[in-house]
Design an enzyme around this catalytic site. Structure first.
Site, PDB file in Angstrom:
ATOM      1  N   ARG A 164     -13.782  19.754  45.547  1.00 46.59           N
ATOM      2  CA  ARG A 164     -14.176  19.977  44.358  1.00 46.59           C
ATOM      3  C   ARG A 164     -14.736  21.815  44.659  1.00 46.59           C
ATOM      4  O   ARG A 164     -15.232  22.214  45.507  1.00 46.59           O
ATOM      5  CB  ARG A 164     -15.594  19.810  44.014  1.00 46.59           C
ATOM      6  CG  ARG A 164     -15.311  18.143  43.205  1.00 46.59           C
ATOM      7  CD  ARG A 164     -16.804  17.529  43.011  1.00 46.59           C
ATOM      8  NE  ARG A 164     -16.341  16.536  41.649  1.00 46.59           N
ATOM      9  CZ  ARG A 164     -16.426  15.217  42.154  1.00 46.59           C
ATOM     10  NH1 ARG A 164     -16.395  14.797  43.486  1.00 46.59           N
ATOM     11  NH2 ARG A 164     -16.154  14.364  41.229  1.00 46.59           N
TER      12      ARG A 164
ATOM     13  N   SER B 269     -18.569   9.450  28.438  1.00 45.62           N
ATOM     14  CA  SER B 269     -18.156  10.817  28.665  1.00 45.62           C
ATOM     15  C   SER B 269     -16.719  11.297  28.617  1.00 45.62           C
ATOM     16  O   SER B 269     -16.365  12.307  28.159  1.00 45.62           O
ATOM     17  CB  SER B 269     -18.922  11.240  29.899  1.00 45.62           C
ATOM     18  OG  SER B 269     -18.572  12.715  30.311  1.00 45.62           O
TER      19      SER B 269
ATOM     20  N   HIS C 232     -24.952  11.476  26.184  1.00 44.98           N
ATOM     21  CA  HIS C 232     -23.960  12.351  25.441  1.00 44.98           C
ATOM     22  C   HIS C 232     -24.283  12.405  23.924  1.00 44.98           C
ATOM     23  O   HIS C 232     -23.563  12.845  23.169  1.00 44.98           O
ATOM     24  CB  HIS C 232     -22.518  11.958  25.915  1.00 44.98           C
ATOM     25  CG  HIS C 232     -22.383  12.140  27.371  1.00 44.98           C
ATOM     26  ND1 HIS C 232     -22.051  13.490  27.749  1.00 44.98           N
ATOM     27  CD2 HIS C 232     -22.167  11.224  28.200  1.00 44.98           C
ATOM     28  CE1 HIS C 232     -21.784  13.311  29.165  1.00 44.98           C
ATOM     29  NE2 HIS C 232     -21.859  11.870  29.417  1.00 44.98           N
TER      30      HIS C 232
ATOM     31  N   THR D  64     -30.881  12.440  28.208  1.00 44.43           N
ATOM     32  CA  THR D  64     -31.239  13.778  29.006  1.00 44.43           C
ATOM     33  C   THR D  64     -31.474  14.936  27.964  1.00 44.43           C
ATOM     34  O   THR D  64     -31.255  14.784  26.999  1.00 44.43           O
ATOM     35  CB  THR D  64     -29.898  14.128  29.675  1.00 44.43           C
ATOM     36  OG1 THR D  64     -29.816  15.158  30.623  1.00 44.43           O
ATOM     37  CG2 THR D  64     -28.777  14.387  28.758  1.00 44.43           C
TER      38      THR D  64
ATOM     39  N   LYS E 219     -28.273  18.097  28.221  1.00 42.08           N
ATOM     40  CA  LYS E 219     -26.704  18.394  27.648  1.00 42.08           C
ATOM     41  C   LYS E 219     -27.102  19.001  26.252  1.00 42.08           C
ATOM     42  O   LYS E 219     -27.426  20.125  26.276  1.00 42.08           O
ATOM     43  CB  LYS E 219     -26.016  16.978  27.579  1.00 42.08           C
ATOM     44  CG  LYS E 219     -25.633  16.591  29.007  1.00 42.08           C
ATOM     45  CD  LYS E 219     -25.148  15.457  29.411  1.00 42.08           C
ATOM     46  CE  LYS E 219     -24.749  15.315  30.993  1.00 42.08           C
ATOM     47  NZ  LYS E 219     -24.365  14.062  31.451  1.00 42.08           N
TER      48      LYS E 219
ATOM     49  N   THR F 277     -12.398  10.445  38.965  1.00 38.35           N
ATOM     50  CA  THR F 277     -13.334  10.429  37.669  1.00 38.35           C
ATOM     51  C   THR F 277     -12.561   9.756  36.693  1.00 38.35           C
ATOM     52  O   THR F 277     -13.142   8.999  36.017  1.00 38.35           O
ATOM     53  CB  THR F 277     -13.703  11.847  37.254  1.00 38.35           C
ATOM     54  OG1 THR F 277     -14.058  12.478  38.405  1.00 38.35           O
ATOM     55  CG2 THR F 277     -14.654  11.775  36.176  1.00 38.35           C
TER      56      THR F 277
HETATM   57  C1  LIG Z   1     -24.767  13.409  32.784  1.00 40.40           C
HETATM   58  C2  LIG Z   1     -24.979  11.993  32.664  1.00 40.40           C
HETATM   59  C3  LIG Z   1     -26.380  11.550  33.180  1.00 40.40           C
HETATM   60  C4  LIG Z   1     -27.198  12.127  34.103  1.00 40.40           C
HETATM   61  O1  LIG Z   1     -27.935  13.159  33.257  1.00 40.40           O
HETATM   62  P1  LIG Z   1     -28.590  14.223  34.108  1.00 40.40           P
HETATM   63  O2  LIG Z   1     -29.497  14.831  33.049  1.00 40.40           O
HETATM   64  O3  LIG Z   1     -27.295  15.313  34.094  1.00 40.40           O
HETATM   65  O4  LIG Z   1     -28.991  13.960  35.249  1.00 40.40           O
HETATM   66  C5  LIG Z   1     -26.695   9.749  32.889  1.00 40.40           C
HETATM   67  N1  LIG Z   1     -25.708   9.464  32.177  1.00 40.40           N
HETATM   68  C6  LIG Z   1     -24.575   9.691  31.642  1.00 40.40           C
HETATM   69  C7  LIG Z   1     -23.682   8.802  30.821  1.00 40.40           C
HETATM   70  C8  LIG Z   1     -24.049  11.115  31.946  1.00 40.40           C
HETATM   71  O5  LIG Z   1     -23.015  11.642  31.538  1.00 40.40           O
END
Ligand SMILES: *Cc1c(COP(=O)(O)O)cnc(C)c1O
Length: 405
Positions: free
Chosen positions: A21, A189, A217, A245, A248, A363
């Site tokens: 990466r 995602s 998401h 979260t 995002k 991924t």
């Molecule tokens: C990004 C992500 C997380 C983690 O969230 P962060 O706040 O970035 O640590 C958890 N679950 C999914 C499905 C994610 O895409």
């Protein structure tokens, strides 16, 4: 042991497999999102348009969010000064937890330093502390859920992605008296597909299972107040834990779970990853609260975002650039070849000022390499036209197939 040699060899293996990466060194420009300044390795810089940010609505630069963070720093300083239990609970944390409980229609909420930690700590704790519990986990669940489940060492069954019949088959094979938990996401995602939440709840209820959903998401993005897909479908009350979260669509950072008073108090009281870690900076909590409050009231961002997703998809269709259909805000442009995917991304960045990170194995499966594009309300019609014409040019240079609409 020659440690240095060991590290170098392992890294060389990653490079060889094409999985090494390299980070794009960006300076995001508040007020000009999604523009950013990119620093090259030779010290020069150039402006790029970011097309792969998870700051889906541009809330990271929203005036109400930045103002709330400035104000909180001026009032409370920078760090929280401790764990939640030892001097670190700031009034901003309490307000944020109230805001989150309200967002999801739950009795209570608990914040963590990230979404990753919230999944890891909450699942790890529930599955460790509830005796003989069996966990049913979707095959495409996020690494943070997988790690939490693995950490607990509980019995687990992996059901095929979004396959409710398979979930039911697996649950029916187990001891009816064993406590059970079903863990899944709403919006996934990489493919941008959405789980059949209600059907999963129906099956889970048949077996008396706890229902744990990751709406990372989806929070801020779906539902009349940004409560996620379960809010949009009017079924938030059917889920025992809604996890999300703040990093995002809410544009700040941190993670959380919401649920009943007792469940939240249980995780608060037993989760090592919560107890022994410094609380989020008060300003971060203040910014997240402002962002959630704003998105509860305002649909402008969500609607503009949807319009831009539709505009990007329509422009790709016109040029025959294949993108995976899905019902969400994520637009996966399918390249289907790891080196072409990386090459296109490199040229877009260096020659066209467009930043989209290539998504390759591990991924996503080999043969489904893609550019994961996330249109925001802040992308202009010119940004969209530039993206699509640039990509179309590179599509021809790579001799990639077009899709006739
Ligand atoms: C990004 C992500 C997380 C983690 O969230 P962060 O706040 O970035 O640590 C958890 N679950 C999914 C499905 C994610 O895409």
């Amino acid at each position: 042991m020659d440690f240095n040699r060991f590290f170098a060899d392992k890294l060389a293996g990653l490079v060889e497999a094409g999985n090494y990466r390299v980070f794009a060194d960006l300076e995001r420009k508040a007020g000009a999102f999604p523009k950013a300044l990119r620093h090259r390795e030779d010290g020069t810089t150039h402006e790029v348009t970011v097309w792969c940010s998870n700051d889906y609505l541009g809330m990271g630069q929203h005036a109400s969010v930045t103002a709330a963070m400035h104000e909180a720093i001026d009032k409370c300083g920078t760090g929280a000064g401790g764990t939640r239990n030892i001097s670190g609970t700031n009034h901003y944390h309490v307000k944020l937890e109230n805001e989150l409980a309200d967002l999801h229609g739950k009795e209570d909420a608990l914040i963590f330093t990230s979404g990753y930690v919230s999944n890891w700590a909450a699942l790890g704790t529930l599955l460790t502390k509830i005796p003989n519990i069996i966990c049913y986990t979707d095959a495409l669940n996020h690494a943070s859920m997988i790690e939490g489940i693995r950490h607990s060492r509980c019995e687990k069954r992996i059901f095929r992605h979004n396959d409710v019949a398979h979930l039911e088959e697996l649950m029916a094979q187990d001891d009816p008296n064993a406590p059970k938990l079903v863990a899944f996401e709403s919006v996934y995602s990489m493919d941008g597909d959405i789980a059949p939440i209600e059907d999963i709840c129906d099956v889970a209820d048949k077996f008396g299972a706890l229902k744990y959903i990751d709406e990372v998401h989806a929070v801020g993005m779906y539902g009349p107040r940004g409560g996620g897909v379960a809010e949009r479908e009017g079924i938030m009350h059917r889920l025992d834990v809604i996890e999300g979260t703040l990093g995002k669509a809410f544009g700040v950072m941190g993670g959380y779970i919401t649920g009943s008073k007792n469940l939240i108090d249980f995780v608060r009281s037993f989760a090592s990853g919560f107890i022994f870690s410094t609380a989020l900076p008060p300003a971060v909590a203040a910014g997240a609260t402002a962002s959630i409050k704003h998105l509860k009231e305002s649909r402008v961002e969500r609607e503009a975002q949807k319009r831009n997703v539709a505009a990007v998809r329509a422009a790709f269709d016109k040029r025959g650039i294949p993108h995976m259909p899905n019902p969400s805000h994520i637009v996966p442009v399918m390249v289907g070849d790891a080196s072409k995917c990386k090459w296109i991304s490199d040229i877009l960045l260096e020659r066209h000022g467009i930043y989209v990170q290539p998504i390759n194995y591990p991924t996503v499966p080999v043969g489904t390499e893609r550019l994961r594009i996330t249109p925001t309300p802040a992308h202009s019609p010119e940004d969209i036209a530039h993206l699509v014409s640039s990509l179309s040019e590179l599509w021809s240079q790579c001799a990639l197939a077009r899709q006739v609409a």
